[in-house]
Design a protein around this motif. Sequence first.
Motif, short mmCIF file in Angstrom:
data_model
loop_
_atom_site.label_atom_id
_atom_site.label_comp_id
_atom_site.label_asym_id
_atom_site.label_seq_id
_atom_site.Cartn_x
_atom_site.Cartn_y
_atom_site.Cartn_z
N ASN A 167 0.81 -1.21 0.00
CA ASN A 167 0.00 0.00 0.00
C ASN A 167 0.85 1.27 0.00
N SER A 168 2.18 1.13 0.14
CA SER A 168 3.06 2.29 0.03
C SER A 168 3.63 2.44 -1.39
N TYR A 169 3.31 1.47 -2.25
CA TYR A 169 3.79 1.48 -3.63
C TYR A 169 2.97 2.49 -4.42
N SER A 170 3.47 3.71 -4.50
CA SER A 170 2.75 4.81 -5.12
C SER A 170 3.75 5.86 -5.59
N GLN A 171 3.39 6.58 -6.63
CA GLN A 171 4.24 7.68 -7.09
C GLN A 171 4.43 8.71 -5.99
N GLN A 172 3.45 8.81 -5.09
CA GLN A 172 3.57 9.76 -3.98
C GLN A 172 4.75 9.43 -3.08
N LEU A 173 5.10 8.16 -2.99
CA LEU A 173 6.26 7.78 -2.19
C LEU A 173 7.53 8.39 -2.77
N GLY A 220 11.82 11.52 -2.09
CA GLY A 220 13.03 11.94 -2.80
C GLY A 220 14.14 10.91 -2.69
N SER A 221 15.35 11.39 -2.52
CA SER A 221 16.51 10.50 -2.46
C SER A 221 16.51 9.63 -1.21
#
Length: 388
Positions: free
Chosen positions: A270-276, A281-282
């Motif tokens: 559920n953390s697999y998102s472009q928002q992550l 960032g780096s």
Amino acid sequence: MKKISKGILTLALTTTMLAGCASKPSEPSTPGGNSTPAADGVIKIAVAGPMTGDNAEYGKGFANAAKLMVDEWNANGGVLGKKIELVTFDDKNSGEEAASIAQKIVSDKDIIGVIGHFASGVCMAAAPTYQENKVIEISPSASHPDYSGIGDYIFRNNTVINVEAAAGLDIAINDLGKKNIGIISIKTDWGTSTAAIVKDLVADKAGTGAKVVAHEEVMEGSDDYSPAITKLNAAGADVVICVGMYNLVAPVAKQYKQVNPNIEIVGFSNSYSQQLLTLGGSAVEGVRFPVIFFSESTDPKVKTYVDNYKNAYGSVPSALTSQAYDSVGMLLEAVKAAGTTDHAKVRDALAAIKYPGVTGNTVFNEKRDVQKEFVKVMIKDGKFEAVK
């Protein structure tokens, strides 16, 4: 691409999203009242999830994916010669709101089924109403083990949390070679229960030398995780399992790596998102997690779906969004196979379905749960990459 095989069944109570509001319901619901076929000319599918609030990305993703699938079917004549309509509801990720929405949904005789809700607890608040009124519910995200046991009209197109937790631990212990496991979890029903599952799974692996050195619970949406990070680091954690979504993983990675640049972080799908990537960032370089759906897959079917989604909405679909897409497809295939909108016959067709979707081949077991394979993914050079 390295895959993790199917495993233990689980739980998890988290989230979906959509955008929109419901059409006005018709007459009040009565038990079993939706077992008759829908009216001529239209078949409705409800999408229910958090369209507003902290988890709105999930609900809106559900709604977007559902619309994409419905548009594809309508472009080919709909189903049973009828047009398909979507009706969206904002449950605000609240069990109370979801229970109220469920009453509205079951009162509309044209609604054949519900895609949603997002969090397990919210799903479980609404599911008894759907079951009583024989309205199919397919949650793309509920992972609590007890969810699908509510009744035979309740389906789960998501892995039970125990399976995913075991997959995450496989990454931490076997891929990364870590033994001192720290856990940071959000203080919700899902976070607390999932953290407990992780602890039990680690205890089962005592022979490997793996152990939980510390566990910290935090408030969801907090800006400062430094007190928890300080305790995890002092306990000697060399890998941290983040039991939360991207809005936990990103800030934890940023703040933890200021203290210990070498810390390894493993998340959930559920953390697999472009928002992550955007928020982290780096700092999220090297973060790993198991996923059922990988948007960079070379499978032509997945590539076409991802391209269509990006063209329509300007973003890459997440795993849970993609499970919503497949959920709509399965429901419509079940209607087609049944040759009717009679709810009992559609339910039977859905229970027996073998669906080759973008999230893999889907078959429901006797509990109406799916069992799928995971792909191990990590963030490398600012992108998601399957671990070879």
